[in-house]
Design an enzyme around this catalytic site. Structure first.
Site, PDB file in Angstrom:
ATOM      1  N   ALA A  79       5.921   2.948  -3.257  1.00 57.22           N
ATOM      2  CA  ALA A  79       4.802   3.781  -3.710  1.00 57.22           C
ATOM      3  C   ALA A  79       3.560   2.947  -4.023  1.00 57.22           C
ATOM      4  O   ALA A  79       3.650   1.820  -4.516  1.00 57.22           O
ATOM      5  CB  ALA A  79       5.217   4.566  -4.954  1.00 57.22           C
ATOM      6  N   ALA A 140       7.364   0.395  -7.009  1.00 55.77           N
ATOM      7  CA  ALA A 140       5.953   0.134  -6.777  1.00 55.77           C
ATOM      8  C   ALA A 140       5.746  -0.864  -5.648  1.00 55.77           C
ATOM      9  O   ALA A 140       6.395  -1.903  -5.597  1.00 55.77           O
ATOM     10  CB  ALA A 140       5.291  -0.397  -8.055  1.00 55.77           C
ATOM     11  N   CYS A 141       4.794  -0.552  -4.767  1.00 56.10           N
ATOM     12  CA  CYS A 141       4.560  -1.395  -3.598  1.00 56.10           C
ATOM     13  C   CYS A 141       4.150  -2.816  -3.967  1.00 56.10           C
ATOM     14  O   CYS A 141       4.615  -3.772  -3.380  1.00 56.10           O
ATOM     15  CB  CYS A 141       3.469  -0.776  -2.724  1.00 56.10           C
ATOM     16  SG  CYS A 141       2.906  -1.838  -1.374  1.00 56.10           S
ATOM     17  N   PHE A 142       3.256  -2.951  -4.953  1.00 55.58           N
ATOM     18  CA  PHE A 142       2.653  -4.255  -5.190  1.00 55.58           C
ATOM     19  C   PHE A 142       3.598  -5.267  -5.822  1.00 55.58           C
ATOM     20  O   PHE A 142       3.241  -6.421  -6.003  1.00 55.58           O
ATOM     21  CB  PHE A 142       1.378  -4.108  -6.018  1.00 55.58           C
ATOM     22  CG  PHE A 142       0.156  -4.013  -5.159  1.00 55.58           C
ATOM     23  CD1 PHE A 142      -0.770  -5.036  -5.120  1.00 55.58           C
ATOM     24  CD2 PHE A 142      -0.039  -2.915  -4.345  1.00 55.58           C
ATOM     25  CE1 PHE A 142      -1.885  -4.959  -4.319  1.00 55.58           C
ATOM     26  CE2 PHE A 142      -1.158  -2.821  -3.534  1.00 55.58           C
ATOM     27  CZ  PHE A 142      -2.081  -3.850  -3.521  1.00 55.58           C
ATOM     28  N   SER A 144       6.695  -5.424  -4.401  1.00 49.21           N
ATOM     29  CA  SER A 144       7.715  -5.457  -3.360  1.00 49.21           C
ATOM     30  C   SER A 144       7.155  -6.211  -2.165  1.00 49.21           C
ATOM     31  O   SER A 144       6.539  -5.629  -1.285  1.00 49.21           O
ATOM     32  CB  SER A 144       8.093  -4.035  -2.957  1.00 49.21           C
ATOM     33  OG  SER A 144       9.052  -4.038  -1.937  1.00 49.21           O
TER      34      SER A 144
END
Length: 269
Positions: A79, A140-142, A144
């Protein structure tokens, strides 16, 4: 030198932003449009989910209270809360030599443009292996990492995702001007408050915004100019200002109605 189309499509809601990216991709499949670099923003704020991400990872009530939309991307990953950022997308035939190769090879080629763009903004940006950063494994994308990341002082500043379909490559990603860490972790679900706190603290160590990295605010215009110049230099392309074709606009509207604007698509996982 190849000529690519440069699009600045302004602010749209999440469904329309994702629909425009796909409309360009589908139009390119038919050879109707040239390779394209697009910049855009989000209004209202939007949480975008990766294609296969579980909806159980979202705090739906918090999103509703904060007036944050939720949309599902066609690309994978985790996300991303889209708020104070410039989003880019690169769409080109996957056999175009400027972006061709494996997913990692094309990712690296595109990242060179982003890297030069960040350096144009005065940042001491570099590309590092995710093995040097470590992974946290939340929704959370940031936090990963992908195979390689663009970082400033060891902190991730751009998050990207890529897909290929019918011979066309789409890579899009977020260049964060400012970041609200509290809000990001409030709209994502965690097993316990303690885990949420720990992950939030780790996130702060792993990611940052351009404002944090530079010490001052940057406008969307400054970021788009710097990054477009970086792409032009890194890929050796001439960027020609353009606009969405009528067919692309109509296709995007259809995709909002049939896919990105529907509850069935958003909650399909």
């Amino acid at each position: 030198m190849q000529e690519w189309r440069l699009l600045t499509t302004g602010y749209h809601d999440g469904a329309m932003n994702m629909a425009i990216d796909e409309a360009i991709t589908l139009s390119m499949t038919g050879g109707k449009v040239p390779p394209t670099l697009r910049f855009y923003g989000w209004k209202p704020r939007c949480l975008s989910l990766g294609y296969a991400q579980r909806t159980e990872e979202v705090e739906w009530d918090e999103c509703l209270e904060q007036e944050i939309e939720v949309v599902r991307r066609s690309t994978g990953g985790r996300a991303i809360l889209h708020d104070q950022e410039v989003t880019y997308s690169v769409i080109a035939p996957e056999d175009n030599p400027l972006v061709s190769g494996s997913v990692l090879q094309s990712y690296l080629k595109i990242s060179q443009g982003l890297l030069l763009g960040l350096q144009n903004l005065g940042l001491s940006a570099e590309m590092v292996s995710h093995k040097d950063l470590g992974a946290l494994g939340t929704a959370a994308c940031f936090d990963s990492p992908s195979s390689y990341e663009l970082v400033v002082n060891g902190k991730k500043v751009v998050g990207s995702a890529q897909k290929r379909k019918n011979g066309i490559l789409l890579q899009h990603g977020s260049i964060i001007r400012e970041i609200d860490v509290e809000l990001i972790f409030n709209v994502l679900k965690f097993p316990t408050p303690e885990i949420r706190t720990n992950m939030k603290q780790a996130f702060r160590r792993k990611a940052c915004s351009l404002q944090e990295a530079t010490g001052h605010a940057l406008s969307d215009g400054e970021i788009m100019k710097a990054v477009s110049e970086g792409f032009s230099r890194a890929l050796g392309v001439e960027l020609i200002n353009g606009a969405l074709q009528i067919e692309e606009q109509n296709l995007a509207l259809d995709l909002v109605k049939s896919r990105y604007g529907t509850v069935e698509w958003t909650k399909k996982r």
